[in-house]
Scaffold this motif. Structure first.
Motif, short mmCIF file in Angstrom:
data_model
loop_
_atom_site.label_atom_id
_atom_site.label_comp_id
_atom_site.label_asym_id
_atom_site.label_seq_id
_atom_site.Cartn_x
_atom_site.Cartn_y
_atom_site.Cartn_z
N HIS A 157 89.80 35.84 -9.01
CA HIS A 157 90.59 35.05 -9.96
C HIS A 157 91.50 35.95 -10.77
O HIS A 157 91.25 37.13 -10.96
CB HIS A 157 89.70 34.19 -10.86
N LEU A 158 92.58 35.34 -11.19
CA LEU A 158 93.59 35.98 -12.01
C LEU A 158 93.42 35.46 -13.43
O LEU A 158 93.64 34.28 -13.69
CB LEU A 158 94.99 35.66 -11.48
N ALA A 159 92.99 36.35 -14.32
CA ALA A 159 92.84 35.96 -15.72
C ALA A 159 94.22 36.00 -16.39
O ALA A 159 95.10 36.74 -15.98
CB ALA A 159 91.88 36.90 -16.43
N VAL A 207 101.55 30.63 -13.80
CA VAL A 207 102.33 31.01 -14.98
C VAL A 207 101.40 31.78 -15.90
O VAL A 207 100.29 31.32 -16.19
CB VAL A 207 102.88 29.75 -15.69
N GLU A 208 101.86 32.93 -16.35
CA GLU A 208 101.01 33.74 -17.23
C GLU A 208 100.82 33.05 -18.57
O GLU A 208 101.76 32.55 -19.16
CB GLU A 208 101.62 35.13 -17.41
N GLU A 209 99.54 32.97 -18.97
CA GLU A 209 99.17 32.37 -20.25
C GLU A 209 97.78 32.88 -20.63
O GLU A 209 96.83 32.70 -19.87
CB GLU A 209 99.17 30.85 -20.16
N PRO A 210 97.67 33.50 -21.78
CA PRO A 210 96.38 34.06 -22.19
C PRO A 210 95.28 32.99 -22.26
O PRO A 210 95.54 31.84 -22.59
CB PRO A 210 96.65 34.63 -23.59
N GLY A 211 94.07 33.42 -21.93
CA GLY A 211 92.91 32.56 -22.08
C GLY A 211 92.62 31.65 -20.91
O GLY A 211 91.61 30.96 -20.91
#
Length: 146
Positions: free
Chosen positions: A43-45, A59-63
């Protein structure tokens, strides 16, 4: 633009696939059969998944987390596979019309540990539109969306 270390362009990295390249999906056998040494869950955190027209966008997004497979190419097939995946994703380095950007990111292996891998992320303009009006895939798993 997604910041990159230009030296990573020269390293043979595995690929993190989260959509139509996953096992059982339409592009898996077309692009990966015979070119791959290993495939393993991962998985990609720090990313979310949005539904696209027949394929997803990360799409990059924290959490948040995107689920997929970590694919390691056969050494002799790496360059051809990289070029084929760039064509599939219509990725051209530096082209402002890209729908995806190929970026090196840390991917967490299901068996433990992390590895640096190529991930096709939504290009900045696409990511902005998706954040405004896109449909998120709950749980970050393309296969479970059905």
């Amino acid at each position: 633009m997604i910041a990159e270390d230009p030296r990573e362009d020269d390293r043979p990295l595995p690929f993190f696939v989260y959509g139509t390249l996953r096992p059982g999906e339409v592009n898996h056998d077309l692009f990966l059969r015979g070119r791959v040494l290993t495939e393993e869950p991962g998985h990609l955190a720090g990313a979310v998944l949005y539904d696209g027209p027949g394929y997803p966008y990360a799409v990059e997004e924290p959490g948040e987390t995107v689920r997929g497979e970590l694919v390691t190419a056969r050494p002799e097939a790496y360059e051809d596979l990289l070029a084929a995946l760039d064509r599939l994703e219509e990725y051209v380095p530096g082209d402002p019309r890209n729908l995806y950007e190929r970026a090196a990111r840390d991917v967490v292996r299901a068996a433990g540990g992390t590895v640096r891998a190529w991930v096709y992320l939504a290009a900045p303009g696409v990511a902005g539109r998706l954040r405004d009006t896109g449909t998120r895939i709950t749980g970050g798993d393309w296969i479970s969306r059905r």
